[in-house]
Write a protein that holds these residues in place. Structure first.
Motif, PDB file in Angstrom:
ATOM      1  N   TYR A 133      -5.448   9.068   0.217  1.00 34.27           N
ATOM      2  CA  TYR A 133      -5.560   7.659  -0.187  1.00 34.27           C
ATOM      3  C   TYR A 133      -6.246   6.915   0.963  1.00 34.27           C
ATOM      4  O   TYR A 133      -5.596   6.509   1.936  1.00 34.27           O
ATOM      5  N   PHE A 167      -4.830   3.620   2.636  1.00 31.92           N
ATOM      6  CA  PHE A 167      -3.663   3.802   3.505  1.00 31.92           C
ATOM      7  C   PHE A 167      -4.066   4.507   4.801  1.00 31.92           C
ATOM      8  O   PHE A 167      -3.664   4.091   5.896  1.00 31.92           O
ATOM      9  N   ASP A 168      -4.866   5.552   4.685  1.00 30.57           N
ATOM     10  CA  ASP A 168      -5.251   6.311   5.878  1.00 30.57           C
ATOM     11  C   ASP A 168      -6.001   5.435   6.865  1.00 30.57           C
ATOM     12  O   ASP A 168      -5.750   5.494   8.086  1.00 30.57           O
ATOM     13  N   PHE A 202      -0.063  -2.123   9.602  1.00 27.32           N
ATOM     14  CA  PHE A 202       1.136  -2.280   8.790  1.00 27.32           C
ATOM     15  C   PHE A 202       2.332  -2.811   9.592  1.00 27.32           C
ATOM     16  O   PHE A 202       2.447  -2.596  10.805  1.00 27.32           O
ATOM     17  N   ILE A 236       0.858  -1.190   0.000  1.00 24.39           N
ATOM     18  CA  ILE A 236       0.000   0.000   0.000  1.00 24.39           C
ATOM     19  C   ILE A 236       0.893   1.239   0.000  1.00 24.39           C
ATOM     20  O   ILE A 236       1.760   1.399   0.861  1.00 24.39           O
ATOM     21  N   SER A 237       0.661   2.107  -0.968  1.00 24.13           N
ATOM     22  CA  SER A 237       1.492   3.309  -1.104  1.00 24.13           C
ATOM     23  C   SER A 237       1.289   4.242   0.090  1.00 24.13           C
ATOM     24  O   SER A 237       0.161   4.479   0.543  1.00 24.13           O
ATOM     25  N   GLY A 238       2.418   4.791   0.575  1.00 20.83           N
ATOM     26  CA  GLY A 238       2.366   5.773   1.656  1.00 20.83           C
ATOM     27  C   GLY A 238       2.706   7.170   1.182  1.00 20.83           C
ATOM     28  O   GLY A 238       2.929   8.060   2.011  1.00 20.83           O
ATOM     29  N   CYS A 284       6.285   2.190   0.258  1.00 20.11           N
ATOM     30  CA  CYS A 284       5.251   1.148   0.322  1.00 20.11           C
ATOM     31  C   CYS A 284       5.201   0.567   1.729  1.00 20.11           C
ATOM     32  O   CYS A 284       6.233   0.208   2.304  1.00 20.11           O
ATOM     33  N   ALA A 285       3.991   0.463   2.267  1.00 18.08           N
ATOM     34  CA  ALA A 285       3.763  -0.181   3.563  1.00 18.08           C
ATOM     35  C   ALA A 285       3.165  -1.559   3.321  1.00 18.08           C
ATOM     36  O   ALA A 285       2.334  -1.739   2.423  1.00 18.08           O
ATOM     37  N   GLY A 344      -5.742   2.196   7.037  1.00 15.37           N
ATOM     38  CA  GLY A 344      -4.791   1.218   7.543  1.00 15.37           C
ATOM     39  C   GLY A 344      -3.950   1.763   8.673  1.00 15.37           C
ATOM     40  O   GLY A 344      -3.664   1.067   9.661  1.00 15.37           O
ATOM     41  N   TYR A 365       8.880   1.141   5.687  1.00 18.75           N
ATOM     42  CA  TYR A 365       8.573   1.398   4.281  1.00 18.75           C
ATOM     43  C   TYR A 365       9.647   0.779   3.389  1.00 18.75           C
ATOM     44  O   TYR A 365      10.844   0.917   3.640  1.00 18.75           O
TER      45      TYR A 365
END
Length: 611
Positions: free
Chosen positions: A451, A454-455, A463, A444-446, A502-503, A457, A474
């Motif tokens: 997004y 991600f938020d 993560f 998942i992009s950080g 990425c997470a 998550g 990351y």
């Protein structure tokens, strides 16, 4: 070892009939005798050996001796060295004579480079200190003879006291487990289907187990034929924090299994071949560890009976086959937890094995049809045209896929404007009887400013993190599409600038499952029909887990875990365990809150996501 000390209690005795010791019988020898020497009062002399050897019973007899009664002697013998009996004493990189001899082993270079130059010439340093037998198994304490140990690093120094547990779970299945009972160690958190208490009985068991006291070893014999199918009384056994090794003689050379790696044949080549196991985003290539992790083998015995062996250990490992025939396991963490199923047919071995680990999911009927997929579809119009051309060509065709192309800038749970028509296309082809699968990567992009996946998550704390902190670890995975078509002059510059932070979701955590389901459901059941993709299946990719860099942004912090003292025979050994994957010190949490290192559960990442 290989010596007999004869001490005369009454050293002044002279036998009136001139009786002498003329013959010595030696039990349990692994090889025939090459030479014999006899010494008295430290004055040695070679003896022309009149020795015979029976390999079936492993009994040697030395004849023609003339040893006077009332006198003390030392008889020593050497054994013929069969290179197939060599067990590698320095399986790591860059073995030398000096390194070998520091380990107390022998060095001889052979013409065949696959035959180990450094090999054991003494027994393993463990013996049974205490043992108890019951109707349901065996429990023993193993003790280390520290005088036989020559480890030079704390992480590979053998543990002084171990516990052996043997459980006769079923008439056709047993478990034998070796662990440090005084200090908790990581054990694989995958549940097996075991009876709450052993259900076998002594009359109907297919196997017999015996424990060799010194040196320690386990022997398992098929009761119906007497065939020994496991025999680990070999010099290799050692158990340390970051290097655990055990060997067994095999009942035959017909061995199948282990993976995932590209094998040229289903049956393993026993001529000094080593295979590494550690999940990695590696397309099939000879001897390179690949996507899966399966420490299980099936063996056919010479009489065609079959058995299977699972080592329940998820750490990076390798296995070596040699023409003895024998097999050596080496793993860098966890414990030794073996499960053996006795078949006796290959079909029953598979049934018993899947009864233990869980049956495969029954696949949907449609998933058995012809499927079409590739990376690089430009837009939904290309996919729609492809579907029509396949029908026009009358090619059997049941399932269509899209790779990450359908996502906005390759972000999970998003839809690219270039694929705005995908929801309608999926509905259309499903109405015609076909099915549709979309890819879904775990990373998942950080990097995004807005997004939701991600938020949410971060809010749910799902993560993988750095140890002893709440900071997300990351790595780099996702390319942003607008830069893929650049004329790349400096590839490293583009990589560093445009590959996303990425997470990685920790799928062992209790909080991760509900979060993951929520994100998936939103894609499938979005109240906006133009964003609702009614997919039939998910292609779960990149869950080795895979990264586009080695380790993490900012670098890894624990060299001992990332570059362990023994690096198994994996692809790119010099890169360490972090080749194309996150740092091994990454912190994950089991469902009960127990912290575990990514070092231990790396090869279970895909399993945890699939669950």
């Amino acid at each position: 070892q290989n010596a007999l000390q004869m001490t005369a209690t009454y050293s002044n005795y002279a036998d009136p009939n001139n009786l002498k010791f003329e013959e010595i019988k030696i039990l349990g020898l692994s090889q025939e005798i090459a030479s014999v020497s006899v010494s008295r009062n430290d004055n040695g002399q070679n003896y022309a050996a009149n020795a015979t050897y029976d390999p079936a019973t492993k009994v040697a007899v030395i004849r023609g001796l003339q040893l006077d009664l009332g006198k003390s002697y030392t008889i020593k013998w050497t054994l013929n060295t069969n290179v197939n009996e060599r067990f590698d004493c320095h399986p790591g990189l860059n073995a030398t004579k000096e390194k070998c001899e520091k380990l107390g082993c022998s060095w001889e270079v052979m013409a065949n480079p696959d035959i180990p130059s450094c090999y054991y010439t003494s027994s393993n340093p463990y013996s049974v200190d205490s043992i108890s037998y019951s109707s349901t198994g065996v429990v023993a304490t193993l003790k280390l003879d520290s005088s036989m140990v020559r480890a030079t690093e704390a992480s590979t120094a053998p543990i002084s006291t171990l516990r052996l547990e043997v459980k006769y779970h079923l008439n056709n299945m047993l478990q034998f487990k070796i662990y440090d009972y005084q200090n908790p160690r990581y054990e694989v958190p995958v549940p097996l289907n075991l009876p709450s208490s052993p259900m076998s009985n002594s009359q109907d068991r297919l196997y017999d187990v015996s424990i060799q006291t010194k040196p320690f070893g386990i022997q398992i014999r098929r009761r119906s034929t007497g065939t020994v199918i496991w025999n680990s009384a070999l010099p290799t056994f050692t158990f340390s924090d970051m290097f655990i090794q055990i060997s067994t003689r095999l009942a035959s050379q017909y061995i199948y299994g282990f993976g995932e790696a590209e094998h040229p044949t289903f049956r393993h080549d026993m001529n000094w071949n080593t295979w590494g196991m550690f999940t990695r985003d590696q397309p099939p290539t000879y001897k390179l560890n690949s996507y899966g992790f399966h420490p299980f083998y099936m063996a056919l015995e010479e009489d065609s009976n079959a058995h299977g062996v699972l080592l329940l250990n998820s750490n990076a490992m390798d296995v070596t086959f040699q023409p003895t025939p024998a097999l050596t396991y080496r793993t860098i963490g966890g414990i030794l937890d073996f499960y053996m199923v006795l078949g006796p047919t290959p079909e029953l071995v598979v049934q018993e094995y899947t009864q233990l680990i869980g049956r495969p999911v029954m696949p949907a009927y449609w998933s058995l049809g012809f499927q079409l997929c590739r990376y690089g579809y430009a837009n939904d119009s290309e996919v729609a045209q492809l579907v029509e051309e396949m029908k026009a060509a009358r090619i059997p065709y049941d399932v269509q896929y899209t790779d990450i192309d359908y996502m906005e800038r390759n972000l999970d749970f998003t839809l690219s404007p270039r694929f705005a028509g995908l929801p309608a296309l999926v509905n259309k082809i499903k109405a015609e009887g076909m099915r549709f699968i979309i890819i879904l990567d775990p990373g998942i992009s950080g990097n995004e400013t807005n997004y939701p996946a991600f938020d949410r998550g971060v809010r749910e704390n799902v993560f993988m993190q750095w140890p002893d902190s709440n900071e997300i670890l990351y790595s780099k995975v996702l390319f942003r599409n607008e830069y893929l078509n650049l004329c790349v002059v400096d590839a490293q510059f583009v990589f560093n600038k445009y590959v996303s932070h990425c997470a990685f979701p920790d799928f062992f955590r209790n909080s991760t499952g509900p979060w993951w389901v929520r994100e998936i459901v939103e894609v499938h059941d979005n109240p906006d029909p133009s964003k609702s993709i009614k997919f039939d299946g998910l292609w779960t990719d990149m869950n080795e887990p895979a990264a586009f860099m080695n380790g993490a942004i900012g670098g890894c912090k624990n060299d001992l875990l990332n570059y362990p003292p023994y690096m198994p025979h994996l692809g790119y050994r010099s890169t360490g365990l972090i080749h194309k994957t996150p740092c091994m010190e990454g912190q994950q949490y089991l469902a009960d809150g127990t912290p575990v290192r990514h070092f231990d559960v790396h090869s279970l990442y895909g399993w945890s996501q699939t669950r």
